[in-house]
Design an enzyme around this catalytic site. Sequence first.
Site, PDB file in Angstrom:
ATOM      1  N   SER A 129      11.350   0.361  -5.371  1.00  0.00           N
ATOM      2  CA  SER A 129      10.155  -0.387  -5.775  1.00  0.00           C
ATOM      3  C   SER A 129      10.448  -1.594  -6.656  1.00  0.00           C
ATOM      4  CB  SER A 129       8.634  -0.414  -5.518  1.00  0.00           C
ATOM      5  OG  SER A 129       8.127  -1.621  -5.617  1.00  0.00           O
ATOM      6  N   TYR A 153       1.997   4.792  -8.907  1.00  0.00           N
ATOM      7  CA  TYR A 153       2.804   4.656  -8.173  1.00  0.00           C
ATOM      8  C   TYR A 153       4.145   3.656  -8.406  1.00  0.00           C
ATOM      9  CZ  TYR A 153       4.799   1.045  -4.300  1.00  0.00           C
ATOM     10  OH  TYR A 153       5.107   0.702  -3.568  1.00  0.00           O
TER      11      TYR A 153
END
Length: 243
Positions: free
Chosen positions: A138, A152
């Site tokens: 990501s 995250y």
Amino acid sequence: MDNVTIVTGGSRGIGAATCVRLARDGHRVVVGYRSAAHAAHQVVDAVAGAGGQAVAVQADTAVEDEVVALFATAADQLGPVTGLVNNAGIAAPLTRLADVDTADLRRVMDVNVIGAFLCARQAARVMTAGGAIVNVSSTAATLGSPGNYIHYAASKAAVDALTLGLAKELAADGIRVNGVAPGFVHTEIHEQTGDPDRAANVVSRIPVGRLGNPEEIAEAIAWLLSPAASYTTGATLRVAGGL
């Protein structure tokens, strides 16, 4: 090459789009899923509709025995595993790190880090020359996601380190390892943050002025698994509209 590719988190979003895209390249696909059995079998049907072959296999990628069983089932039903798309991942409610619930923190790390490592380790054990792994990371890994979900972001930075290190480790074995780092994409994962409209609300930050589609990420994954990327290993391809 006779391609048999496992796609973890294959029942939705980027994973589902990748399954269908790989089928068009002739891959036989294992649709890995944790709980969404109906959605996973819909993906199997979509692969069949694209002229491909797929099976759905349940596995929690954070559980070692289930990962081993996933790869064994893939080999038994479709043939020796040649590819892995390490896509299974979760987000968590948006919050500052000081307010992160410990259970949420552990689950994010279990799925996004331990799960990715367990799947990559099993792939390294069973793959032979010509095999390829693509880890789905990501842009959060390099942006940090302050005020939203630093944990995250950190989990995806670990995935980037896995990609780089394992690529060097397996290069002599003829196995390539690469990553894809999506930006904001139209998927259901945003619902896990507690703000399902979050992606739409950040469009103004994206240089190209729109969200990405799962199919656009799937194209990048398909390329990295293909012979066209034969000299590419250890790379993480950013597919994020300029973020």
